[in-house]
Design a protein around this motif. Structure first.
Motif, PDB file in Angstrom:
ATOM      1  N   GLY A   1       0.821  -1.207   0.000  1.00 33.15           N
ATOM      2  CA  GLY A   1       0.000   0.000   0.000  1.00 33.15           C
ATOM      3  C   GLY A   1       0.855   1.257   0.000  1.00 33.15           C
ATOM      4  N   MET A   2       1.959   1.211   0.731  1.00 30.73           N
ATOM      5  CA  MET A   2       2.843   2.368   0.816  1.00 30.73           C
ATOM      6  C   MET A   2       3.560   2.608  -0.512  1.00 30.73           C
ATOM      7  SD  MET A   2       5.631   3.116   3.841  1.00 30.73           S
ATOM      8  CE  MET A   2       4.410   2.703   5.101  1.00 30.73           C
ATOM      9  N   ALA A   3       3.940   1.525  -1.176  1.00 34.20           N
ATOM     10  CA  ALA A   3       4.631   1.645  -2.458  1.00 34.20           C
ATOM     11  C   ALA A   3       3.731   2.289  -3.504  1.00 34.20           C
ATOM     12  CB  ALA A   3       5.091   0.274  -2.931  1.00 34.20           C
ATOM     13  N   ILE A   4       2.436   2.041  -3.384  1.00 32.57           N
ATOM     14  CA  ILE A   4       1.471   2.595  -4.343  1.00 32.57           C
ATOM     15  C   ILE A   4       1.107   4.039  -4.010  1.00 32.57           C
ATOM     16  CG2 ILE A   4      -0.887   2.392  -5.239  1.00 32.57           C
ATOM     17  CD1 ILE A   4      -0.649  -0.642  -4.777  1.00 32.57           C
ATOM     18  N   SER A   5       0.829   4.294  -2.728  1.00 33.91           N
ATOM     19  CA  SER A   5       0.308   5.611  -2.334  1.00 33.91           C
ATOM     20  C   SER A   5       1.368   6.642  -1.979  1.00 33.91           C
ATOM     21  CB  SER A   5      -0.641   5.451  -1.142  1.00 33.91           C
ATOM     22  OG  SER A   5       0.064   4.936  -0.008  1.00 33.91           O
ATOM     23  N   ASP A   6       2.468   6.204  -1.367  1.00 35.76           N
ATOM     24  CA  ASP A   6       3.499   7.142  -0.926  1.00 35.76           C
ATOM     25  C   ASP A   6       4.835   6.411  -0.807  1.00 35.76           C
ATOM     26  OD1 ASP A   6       4.183   9.869   0.153  1.00 35.76           O
ATOM     27  OD2 ASP A   6       4.748   8.672   1.883  1.00 35.76           O
ATOM     28  N   PRO A   7       5.518   6.221  -1.927  1.00 37.31           N
ATOM     29  CA  PRO A   7       6.784   5.470  -1.920  1.00 37.31           C
ATOM     30  C   PRO A   7       7.803   6.046  -0.934  1.00 37.31           C
ATOM     31  CG  PRO A   7       6.027   5.851  -4.165  1.00 37.31           C
ATOM     32  CD  PRO A   7       5.154   6.701  -3.276  1.00 37.31           C
ATOM     33  N   GLY A   8       8.492   5.139  -0.276  1.00 35.20           N
ATOM     34  CA  GLY A   8       9.491   5.542   0.700  1.00 35.20           C
ATOM     35  C   GLY A   8       9.735   4.421   1.684  1.00 35.20           C
ATOM     36  N   PRO A   9      10.521   4.665   2.722  1.00 31.00           N
ATOM     37  CA  PRO A   9      10.828   3.638   3.722  1.00 31.00           C
ATOM     38  C   PRO A   9       9.562   3.094   4.397  1.00 31.00           C
ATOM     39  CG  PRO A   9      12.258   5.546   3.981  1.00 31.00           C
ATOM     40  CD  PRO A   9      11.187   5.950   3.021  1.00 31.00           C
ATOM     41  N   LEU A  10       9.559   1.795   4.645  1.00 26.86           N
ATOM     42  CA  LEU A  10       8.429   1.172   5.336  1.00 26.86           C
ATOM     43  C   LEU A  10       8.384   1.600   6.793  1.00 26.86           C
ATOM     44  CD1 LEU A  10       6.135  -0.964   5.527  1.00 26.86           C
ATOM     45  CD2 LEU A  10       7.920  -2.660   6.037  1.00 26.86           C
ATOM     46  N   LEU A  11       9.572   1.715   7.401  1.00 30.45           N
ATOM     47  CA  LEU A  11       9.661   2.016   8.824  1.00 30.45           C
ATOM     48  C   LEU A  11      10.133   3.450   9.081  1.00 30.45           C
ATOM     49  CD1 LEU A  11      11.363  -1.276  10.068  1.00 30.45           C
ATOM     50  CD2 LEU A  11       8.924  -0.685  10.204  1.00 30.45           C
ATOM     51  N   TYR A  12       9.704   3.961  10.213  1.00 34.79           N
ATOM     52  CA  TYR A  12      10.142   5.280  10.679  1.00 34.79           C
ATOM     53  C   TYR A  12      10.727   5.095  12.071  1.00 34.79           C
ATOM     54  CZ  TYR A  12       9.712   9.846  12.960  1.00 34.79           C
ATOM     55  OH  TYR A  12       9.970  10.991  13.677  1.00 34.79           O
ATOM     56  N   SER A  13      11.836   5.747  12.333  1.00 32.03           N
ATOM     57  CA  SER A  13      12.427   5.638  13.665  1.00 32.03           C
ATOM     58  C   SER A  13      12.698   7.026  14.235  1.00 32.03           C
ATOM     59  CB  SER A  13      13.730   4.831  13.625  1.00 32.03           C
ATOM     60  OG  SER A  13      14.746   5.546  12.945  1.00 32.03           O
ATOM     61  N   GLN A  14      12.714   7.098  15.545  1.00 34.83           N
ATOM     62  CA  GLN A  14      12.964   8.366  16.228  1.00 34.83           C
ATOM     63  C   GLN A  14      13.590   8.067  17.586  1.00 34.83           C
ATOM     64  OE1 GLN A  14       9.526  10.678  17.703  1.00 34.83           O
ATOM     65  NE2 GLN A  14      10.353  12.468  16.633  1.00 34.83           N
ATOM     66  N   ILE A  15      14.468   8.938  18.050  1.00 36.65           N
ATOM     67  CA  ILE A  15      15.073   8.746  19.364  1.00 36.65           C
ATOM     68  C   ILE A  15      14.100   9.209  20.436  1.00 36.65           C
ATOM     69  CG2 ILE A  15      17.020   9.305  20.869  1.00 36.65           C
ATOM     70  CD1 ILE A  15      17.738   7.609  18.455  1.00 36.65           C
ATOM     71  N   ARG A  16      13.827   8.363  21.388  1.00 33.12           N
ATOM     72  CA  ARG A  16      12.951   8.685  22.510  1.00 33.12           C
ATOM     73  C   ARG A  16      13.700   8.476  23.823  1.00 33.12           C
ATOM     74  NH1 ARG A  16       7.336   8.786  21.281  1.00 33.12           N
ATOM     75  NH2 ARG A  16       7.155   9.362  19.080  1.00 33.12           N
ATOM     76  N   CYS A  17      13.094   8.935  24.918  1.00 37.01           N
ATOM     77  CA  CYS A  17      13.677   8.770  26.248  1.00 37.01           C
ATOM     78  C   CYS A  17      12.903   7.709  27.019  1.00 37.01           C
ATOM     79  CB  CYS A  17      13.646  10.092  27.011  1.00 37.01           C
ATOM     80  SG  CYS A  17      14.691  11.372  26.281  1.00 37.01           S
ATOM     81  N   GLY A  18      13.628   6.760  27.569  1.00 40.49           N
ATOM     82  CA  GLY A  18      12.999   5.683  28.308  1.00 40.49           C
ATOM     83  C   GLY A  18      13.242   5.787  29.802  1.00 40.49           C
ATOM     84  N   LEU A  19      13.444   4.647  30.436  1.00 44.49           N
ATOM     85  CA  LEU A  19      13.641   4.587  31.881  1.00 44.49           C
ATOM     86  C   LEU A  19      14.792   5.491  32.308  1.00 44.49           C
ATOM     87  CD1 LEU A  19      12.962   3.214  34.614  1.00 44.49           C
ATOM     88  CD2 LEU A  19      14.631   1.440  34.004  1.00 44.49           C
ATOM     89  N   HIS A  20      14.497   6.422  33.225  1.00 47.84           N
ATOM     90  CA  HIS A  20      15.480   7.374  33.744  1.00 47.84           C
ATOM     91  C   HIS A  20      16.150   8.194  32.645  1.00 47.84           C
ATOM     92  CE1 HIS A  20      15.895   4.955  37.748  1.00 47.84           C
ATOM     93  NE2 HIS A  20      14.737   5.574  37.622  1.00 47.84           N
ATOM     94  N   GLY A  21      15.425   8.390  31.556  1.00 47.32           N
ATOM     95  CA  GLY A  21      15.926   9.241  30.487  1.00 47.32           C
ATOM     96  C   GLY A  21      16.858   8.571  29.506  1.00 47.32           C
ATOM     97  N   ARG A  22      17.067   7.263  29.655  1.00 50.44           N
ATOM     98  CA  ARG A  22      17.969   6.567  28.731  1.00 50.44           C
ATOM     99  C   ARG A  22      17.391   6.608  27.322  1.00 50.44           C
ATOM    100  NH1 ARG A  22      19.163   1.619  26.495  1.00 50.44           N
ATOM    101  NH2 ARG A  22      17.249   0.667  27.283  1.00 50.44           N
ATOM    102  N   ARG A  23      18.192   7.011  26.369  1.00 49.09           N
ATOM    103  CA  ARG A  23      17.723   7.175  25.001  1.00 49.09           C
ATOM    104  C   ARG A  23      17.707   5.850  24.243  1.00 49.09           C
ATOM    105  NH1 ARG A  23      20.741  12.867  23.234  1.00 49.09           N
ATOM    106  NH2 ARG A  23      19.838  14.125  24.920  1.00 49.09           N
ATOM    107  N   PHE A  24      16.710   5.695  23.398  1.00 52.57           N
ATOM    108  CA  PHE A  24      16.622   4.511  22.556  1.00 52.57           C
ATOM    109  C   PHE A  24      15.906   4.883  21.263  1.00 52.57           C
ATOM    110  CE2 PHE A  24      12.583   4.646  24.716  1.00 52.57           C
ATOM    111  CZ  PHE A  24      11.666   4.111  23.834  1.00 52.57           C
ATOM    112  N   ARG A  25      16.043   4.049  20.261  1.00 50.44           N
ATOM    113  CA  ARG A  25      15.421   4.310  18.965  1.00 50.44           C
ATOM    114  C   ARG A  25      14.105   3.542  18.873  1.00 50.44           C
ATOM    115  NH1 ARG A  25      17.013   6.621  14.407  1.00 50.44           N
ATOM    116  NH2 ARG A  25      19.162   6.802  15.196  1.00 50.44           N
ATOM    117  N   ILE A  26      13.000   4.277  18.762  1.00 47.45           N
ATOM    118  CA  ILE A  26      11.687   3.667  18.674  1.00 47.45           C
ATOM    119  C   ILE A  26      11.340   3.446  17.204  1.00 47.45           C
ATOM    120  CG2 ILE A  26      10.320   5.809  18.519  1.00 47.45           C
ATOM    121  CD1 ILE A  26       8.324   4.555  20.448  1.00 47.45           C
ATOM    122  N   TRP A  27      10.605   2.359  16.929  1.00 47.14           N
ATOM    123  CA  TRP A  27      10.263   2.011  15.554  1.00 47.14           C
ATOM    124  C   TRP A  27       8.764   2.012  15.331  1.00 47.14           C
ATOM    125  CZ3 TRP A  27      13.958   1.717  11.895  1.00 47.14           C
ATOM    126  CH2 TRP A  27      15.280   1.565  12.339  1.00 47.14           C
TER     127      TRP A  27
END
Length: 223
Positions: free
Chosen positions: A56-82
């Motif tokens: 569906g993405m290839a047809i409507s809006d070509p680009g990466p399937l996944l998006y990632s962003q850096i978030r803050c977890g337990l006690h502010g530890r950074r991780f990459r969310i998907w």
């Protein structure tokens, strides 16, 4: 505002020094076992739904399937969310062009023009969240927890907001069953996150998971 609050909270050690001792949920081995089992099942479903989403993405809006962003977890530890990508490519660079309709240290817009047609569907059904089961398996998140904040949000926190970081962020939680995207006041989110911490038990986690299924099935509060 204290001297601590006048400095951006971009250091994990600095944030950890402001938080309390570990929340009981962090010590719970059974909660971790449930997280791992749930993540494995969730990832199997993720692989299955990824195929039609990719087409569906290839047809409507070509680009990466996944998006990632850096978030803050337990006690502010950074991780990459998907997530499955629900916005146009390069959406982060366009954020300043979109009006923030929320109050406080969060960003929300009811009709965000960066969201694709497929993205609207993914968000309403919460299918975009499924790749986060990988974050749960890796231990950065839990099935149930608090809303995972972005770095720029945490940079603006006052001291009492840091209590949100005393538990792992979750795929679902109080905010998911009490309004989801319609909750536009940051202090309301903080209060819900603290309420979860105070009321936490394994049975309460199960109740939130059950309520989440109902809310998602009815497509309540998401955009």
């Amino acid at each position: 505002m204290t001297a601590f609050n006048s400095v951006k909270l971009n250091s994990h050690s600095a944030i950890a020094s402001q938080t309390k001792e570990l929340h009981p949920s962090i010590h719970s081995k059974l909660k971790r076992v449930i997280d791992v089992m749930g993540a494995l099942v969730g990832l199997m479903i993720t692989v299955i739904i990824a195929i039609p989403i990719m087409i569906g993405m290839a047809i409507s809006d070509p680009g990466p399937l996944l998006y990632s962003q850096i978030r803050c977890g337990l006690h502010g530890r950074r991780f990459r969310i998907w997530k499955f990508r629900s916005m146009v490519v390069g959406a982060d660079k366009m954020k300043h062009l979109v009006k923030n309709e929320a109050d406080g240290h969060i960003f929300k817009n009811t009709n965000d023009p960066r969201i694709t047609c497929l993205g609207v569907f993914l968000r309403k059904t919460s299918l975009d969240e499924f790749p986060q089961f990988w974050n749960v398996l890796m231990g950065d998140m839990s099935l149930v927890g608090t809303r995972p904040p972005t770095i720029d949000e945490v940079d603006k926190y006052d001291t009492h907001h840091l209590q949100r970081l005393n538990v792992k962020p979750g795929i679902t939680g109080e905010w998911q069953v009490n309004g989801r995207s319609t909750v536009k006041n940051f202090e309301d989110i903080v209060n819900m996150d603290l309420h979860y911490q105070n009321k936490w038990s394994l049975w309460y986690d199960f109740s939130l998971i059950f309520k989440t299924v109902i809310v998602v099935f009815n497509k309540q509060g998401a955009y």
